[in-house]
Design a protein around this motif. Structure first.
Motif, PDB file in Angstrom:
ATOM      1  N   THR A 184       1.176  -0.953  -0.142  1.00  0.00           N
ATOM      2  CA  THR A 184       0.122   0.220   0.259  1.00  0.00           C
ATOM      3  C   THR A 184       0.566   1.371  -0.168  1.00  0.00           C
ATOM      4  O   THR A 184       1.900   1.799   0.429  1.00  0.00           O
ATOM      5  N   TYR A 185       0.234   2.024  -0.917  1.00  0.00           N
ATOM      6  CA  TYR A 185       1.180   3.852  -0.848  1.00  0.00           C
ATOM      7  C   TYR A 185      -0.108   4.745  -0.011  1.00  0.00           C
ATOM      8  O   TYR A 185      -0.892   4.197  -0.847  1.00  0.00           O
ATOM      9  N   LYS A 186       0.263   5.272   0.509  1.00  0.00           N
ATOM     10  CA  LYS A 186      -0.526   6.308   1.037  1.00  0.00           C
ATOM     11  C   LYS A 186      -0.379   7.908   0.146  1.00  0.00           C
ATOM     12  O   LYS A 186       0.508   8.553   0.111  1.00  0.00           O
ATOM     13  N   TYR A 187      -1.127   8.741  -0.237  1.00  0.00           N
ATOM     14  CA  TYR A 187      -1.539   9.962  -0.101  1.00  0.00           C
ATOM     15  C   TYR A 187      -2.992  11.130   0.142  1.00  0.00           C
ATOM     16  O   TYR A 187      -3.187   9.876   0.598  1.00  0.00           O
ATOM     17  N   ILE A 188      -2.893  11.949   0.210  1.00  0.00           N
ATOM     18  CA  ILE A 188      -3.259  13.156   0.478  1.00  0.00           C
ATOM     19  C   ILE A 188      -3.764  13.610  -1.185  1.00  0.00           C
ATOM     20  O   ILE A 188      -3.563  14.386  -1.966  1.00  0.00           O
ATOM     21  N   LEU A 189      -5.534  13.745  -0.658  1.00  0.00           N
ATOM     22  CA  LEU A 189      -5.751  14.433  -1.885  1.00  0.00           C
ATOM     23  C   LEU A 189      -6.160  15.842  -1.453  1.00  0.00           C
ATOM     24  O   LEU A 189      -6.700  15.625  -0.261  1.00  0.00           O
ATOM     25  N   LYS A 190      -5.936  16.736  -2.321  1.00  0.00           N
ATOM     26  CA  LYS A 190      -6.688  19.116  -2.235  1.00  0.00           C
ATOM     27  C   LYS A 190      -7.190  19.166  -2.578  1.00  0.00           C
ATOM     28  O   LYS A 190      -7.398  19.032  -3.840  1.00  0.00           O
ATOM     29  N   TYR A 191      -8.587  19.332  -2.017  1.00  0.00           N
ATOM     30  CA  TYR A 191      -9.666  19.288  -2.365  1.00  0.00           C
ATOM     31  C   TYR A 191      -9.913  20.739  -2.205  1.00  0.00           C
ATOM     32  O   TYR A 191     -10.849  20.829  -0.808  1.00  0.00           O
ATOM     33  N   SER A 192     -10.440  21.716  -2.346  1.00  0.00           N
ATOM     34  CA  SER A 192     -11.273  23.622  -1.678  1.00  0.00           C
ATOM     35  C   SER A 192     -10.957  23.182  -0.631  1.00  0.00           C
ATOM     36  O   SER A 192     -11.538  23.728   0.906  1.00  0.00           O
ATOM     37  N   GLY A 193      -9.246  23.327  -0.054  1.00  0.00           N
ATOM     38  CA  GLY A 193      -8.640  23.775   1.239  1.00  0.00           C
ATOM     39  C   GLY A 193      -8.809  21.731   2.228  1.00  0.00           C
ATOM     40  O   GLY A 193      -8.252  22.161   3.365  1.00  0.00           O
ATOM     41  N   LYS A 279      10.028   3.721 -10.487  1.00  0.00           N
ATOM     42  CA  LYS A 279       8.558   3.265 -10.882  1.00  0.00           C
ATOM     43  C   LYS A 279       7.570   3.500 -10.112  1.00  0.00           C
ATOM     44  O   LYS A 279       6.009   3.634  -9.837  1.00  0.00           O
ATOM     45  N   MET A 280       7.498   4.755  -8.929  1.00  0.00           N
ATOM     46  CA  MET A 280       6.652   5.760  -8.202  1.00  0.00           C
ATOM     47  C   MET A 280       5.921   6.457  -8.926  1.00  0.00           C
ATOM     48  O   MET A 280       6.521   7.731  -9.136  1.00  0.00           O
ATOM     49  N   VAL A 281       4.903   6.707  -8.427  1.00  0.00           N
ATOM     50  CA  VAL A 281       4.040   7.767  -9.020  1.00  0.00           C
ATOM     51  C   VAL A 281       3.586   8.632  -7.184  1.00  0.00           C
ATOM     52  O   VAL A 281       3.050   8.798  -6.361  1.00  0.00           O
ATOM     53  N   TYR A 282       4.314   9.563  -7.770  1.00  0.00           N
ATOM     54  CA  TYR A 282       4.521  10.896  -7.054  1.00  0.00           C
ATOM     55  C   TYR A 282       3.372  11.553  -6.475  1.00  0.00           C
ATOM     56  O   TYR A 282       3.107  12.325  -5.529  1.00  0.00           O
ATOM     57  N   GLU A 283       2.533  11.990  -7.704  1.00  0.00           N
ATOM     58  CA  GLU A 283       1.815  12.975  -7.669  1.00  0.00           C
ATOM     59  C   GLU A 283       0.734  12.321  -8.934  1.00  0.00           C
ATOM     60  O   GLU A 283       0.655  12.101  -9.732  1.00  0.00           O
ATOM     61  N   ILE A 284      -0.440  12.564  -8.618  1.00  0.00           N
ATOM     62  CA  ILE A 284      -1.618  12.732  -9.978  1.00  0.00           C
ATOM     63  C   ILE A 284      -2.242  13.877  -9.728  1.00  0.00           C
ATOM     64  O   ILE A 284      -3.359  14.388  -8.598  1.00  0.00           O
ATOM     65  N   ILE A 285      -3.107  14.089 -10.801  1.00  0.00           N
ATOM     66  CA  ILE A 285      -3.358  15.618 -10.974  1.00  0.00           C
ATOM     67  C   ILE A 285      -5.112  14.942 -11.970  1.00  0.00           C
ATOM     68  O   ILE A 285      -5.390  13.992 -12.928  1.00  0.00           O
ATOM     69  N   ILE A 286      -6.544  14.735 -11.043  1.00  0.00           N
ATOM     70  CA  ILE A 286      -7.272  14.887 -11.891  1.00  0.00           C
ATOM     71  C   ILE A 286      -8.689  15.862 -12.549  1.00  0.00           C
ATOM     72  O   ILE A 286      -8.683  16.397 -10.936  1.00  0.00           O
ATOM     73  N   ASN A 287      -9.077  15.942 -13.365  1.00  0.00           N
ATOM     74  CA  ASN A 287      -9.823  16.812 -13.987  1.00  0.00           C
ATOM     75  C   ASN A 287     -10.894  16.087 -14.353  1.00  0.00           C
ATOM     76  O   ASN A 287     -10.987  15.405 -15.182  1.00  0.00           O
ATOM     77  N   HIS A 288     -11.905  16.642 -13.234  1.00  0.00           N
ATOM     78  CA  HIS A 288     -13.630  15.627 -13.705  1.00  0.00           C
ATOM     79  C   HIS A 288     -14.506  17.430 -13.974  1.00  0.00           C
ATOM     80  O   HIS A 288     -14.650  17.825 -13.542  1.00  0.00           O
ATOM     81  N   SER A 289     -14.532  17.458 -15.417  1.00  0.00           N
ATOM     82  CA  SER A 289     -15.552  18.703 -15.684  1.00  0.00           C
ATOM     83  C   SER A 289     -14.969  19.751 -14.757  1.00  0.00           C
ATOM     84  O   SER A 289     -15.651  20.131 -14.594  1.00  0.00           O
ATOM     85  N   GLY A 290     -13.497  20.150 -15.389  1.00  0.00           N
ATOM     86  CA  GLY A 290     -12.955  21.335 -14.329  1.00  0.00           C
ATOM     87  C   GLY A 290     -12.869  21.311 -13.044  1.00  0.00           C
ATOM     88  O   GLY A 290     -12.419  22.219 -12.849  1.00  0.00           O
ATOM     89  N   VAL A 291     -13.470  20.533 -12.832  1.00  0.00           N
ATOM     90  CA  VAL A 291     -12.982  20.035 -10.238  1.00  0.00           C
ATOM     91  C   VAL A 291     -11.476  19.784 -10.967  1.00  0.00           C
ATOM     92  O   VAL A 291     -11.442  17.849 -11.514  1.00  0.00           O
ATOM     93  N   VAL A 292     -10.762  20.037 -10.102  1.00  0.00           N
ATOM     94  CA  VAL A 292      -9.209  19.461 -10.497  1.00  0.00           C
ATOM     95  C   VAL A 292      -9.273  18.992  -9.145  1.00  0.00           C
ATOM     96  O   VAL A 292      -9.264  19.725  -8.176  1.00  0.00           O
ATOM     97  N   THR A 294      -5.890  17.300  -6.287  1.00  0.00           N
ATOM     98  CA  THR A 294      -4.456  16.973  -6.550  1.00  0.00           C
ATOM     99  C   THR A 294      -4.732  15.911  -5.165  1.00  0.00           C
ATOM    100  O   THR A 294      -4.527  16.420  -4.614  1.00  0.00           O
ATOM    101  N   ILE A 295      -2.966  14.479  -6.087  1.00  0.00           N
ATOM    102  CA  ILE A 295      -2.976  13.722  -4.936  1.00  0.00           C
ATOM    103  C   ILE A 295      -1.732  13.582  -4.551  1.00  0.00           C
ATOM    104  O   ILE A 295      -0.928  13.311  -5.791  1.00  0.00           O
ATOM    105  N   LYS A 296      -1.222  13.797  -3.801  1.00  0.00           N
ATOM    106  CA  LYS A 296       0.123  13.223  -3.414  1.00  0.00           C
ATOM    107  C   LYS A 296       0.746  12.492  -2.561  1.00  0.00           C
ATOM    108  O   LYS A 296      -0.248  12.170  -1.653  1.00  0.00           O
ATOM    109  N   LEU A 297       2.320  11.928  -3.274  1.00  0.00           N
ATOM    110  CA  LEU A 297       1.799  10.852  -2.394  1.00  0.00           C
ATOM    111  C   LEU A 297       3.418  11.344  -1.285  1.00  0.00           C
ATOM    112  O   LEU A 297       3.594  12.481  -0.619  1.00  0.00           O
ATOM    113  N   THR A 298       2.443  10.567   0.149  1.00  0.00           N
ATOM    114  CA  THR A 298       2.729  10.742   1.212  1.00  0.00           C
ATOM    115  C   THR A 298       3.529   9.805   1.885  1.00  0.00           C
ATOM    116  O   THR A 298       4.171  10.191   3.494  1.00  0.00           O
TER     117      THR A 298
END
Length: 302
Positions: A184-193, A279-292, A294-298
């Protein structure tokens, strides 16, 4: 914004019937669930990756394309399955993880015309909820091998019928999980504060030395999503390379990454920032209908 999960998994009950439940989307007019049922032929045998079924579909008597179902991986308790829905020029593909053991109610037998001729099939019933809507399944099964020849799925006031048109059953005598299962890899998703936990977990050993991975959005900000990946680090095998970028605020400082993109089954555009040596995924950006999002590896696995 309220991204709500459109699927729930019922893993209760144990029997010799093996069940895979695949839910691609909640479509009220067409029902909600894609169900494949298996019965063990022998105590030491069970369905294996490579198994495939193709069903023709109709909703309220109208043709509704085809559904292709494949077992592509497993862990010791669950199968990792792919569903491909084909309606005209539209093709939707999704993955699901479901228990190898789930109880069904047997209500009788019935003679049915099938692609293998007239057969006496066992009639089973099964039901579950999807986002508060009850889904009822009636399946006609050859209990000698567990193959579902026909099923009726009722949800949202409509009934969908699926009739088997092609299949290829694969069997296995034994299976042992790899050491990657559960990593398991752990991330933090940031959205609207807000900051919300996300976990990337290896859940299945797949064919061709690939792995089934789940991005688990723990607090339902986005539906959990499953991918087939070339390694247990979480970059989907079908993501496309689009360029490079240097990240400056990772847990390992500045990291030169490659960028890969794909569009998920819900229409969200994912951009993965991937370091090719680790082979690490350090960050992911998801754009869903203009809502962004941000997911960062922690945190990496220990």
């Amino acid at each position: 914004m309220d991204f709500r999960k459109i699927k729930q998994k019922d893993r209760s009950g144990v029997s010799t019937i093996l069940v895979i439940v695949i839910v691609l989307a909640m479509v009220v007019a067409a029902g909600a669930a894609y169900v494949v049922l298996f019965a063990e032929e022998k105590e030491t045998r069970e369905p294996a990756p490579g198994t495939m079924m193709v069903y023709e579909r109709s909703v309220e008597g109208e043709s509704y394309g085809t559904l292709e179902l494949y077992i592509v991986g497993q862990n010791k308790d669950e199968y990792f399955a792919m569903a491909k829905q084909v309606i005209g020029e539209s093709i939707t593909t999704a993955y699901e993880l479901s228990s190898k053991r789930t109880a069904l109610k047997i209500i009788g037998t019935e003679d049915r015309e099938t692609i293998d001729g007239t057969m006496k099939l066992t009639v089973c019933e099964y039901s579950f909820d999807v986002s508060g809507t009850k889904v009822q399944v009636k399946a006609y099964i050859d209990m000698s091998n567990g193959l579902v020849y026909e099923e009726e799925i009722t949800a949202g006031g409509a009934t969908e019928v699926r009739v088997l048109k092609d299949y290829d059953l694969k069997w296995q005598d034994s299976y042992k999980e790899s050491s990657q299962i559960g990593k398991t890899y752990k991330y933090i998703l940031k959205y609207s504060g807000y900051e919300i936990s996300v976990e990337l977990k290896c859940v299945a050993d797949c064919e061709n030395d690939q792995y089934g991975m789940v991005y688990d959005f723990i607090y339902s900000i986005y539906p959990d999503l499953y991918f087939v990946c070339d390694g247990p680090e979480g970059l989907p095998a079908d993501a496309e390379y689009v360029g490079t970028n240097t990240l400056t605020d990772t847990i390992d400082g500045d990291v030169a990454t490659q960028m890969f993109e794909l569009t998920d089954v819900y229409g969200g555009k994912w951009t993965f920032y991937y370091e090719p040596d680790s082979k690490m995924v350090y960050e992911i950006i998801i754009n869903h209908s203009g809502v962004v999002l941000t997911i960062k590896l922690t945190e990496k696995p220990g």
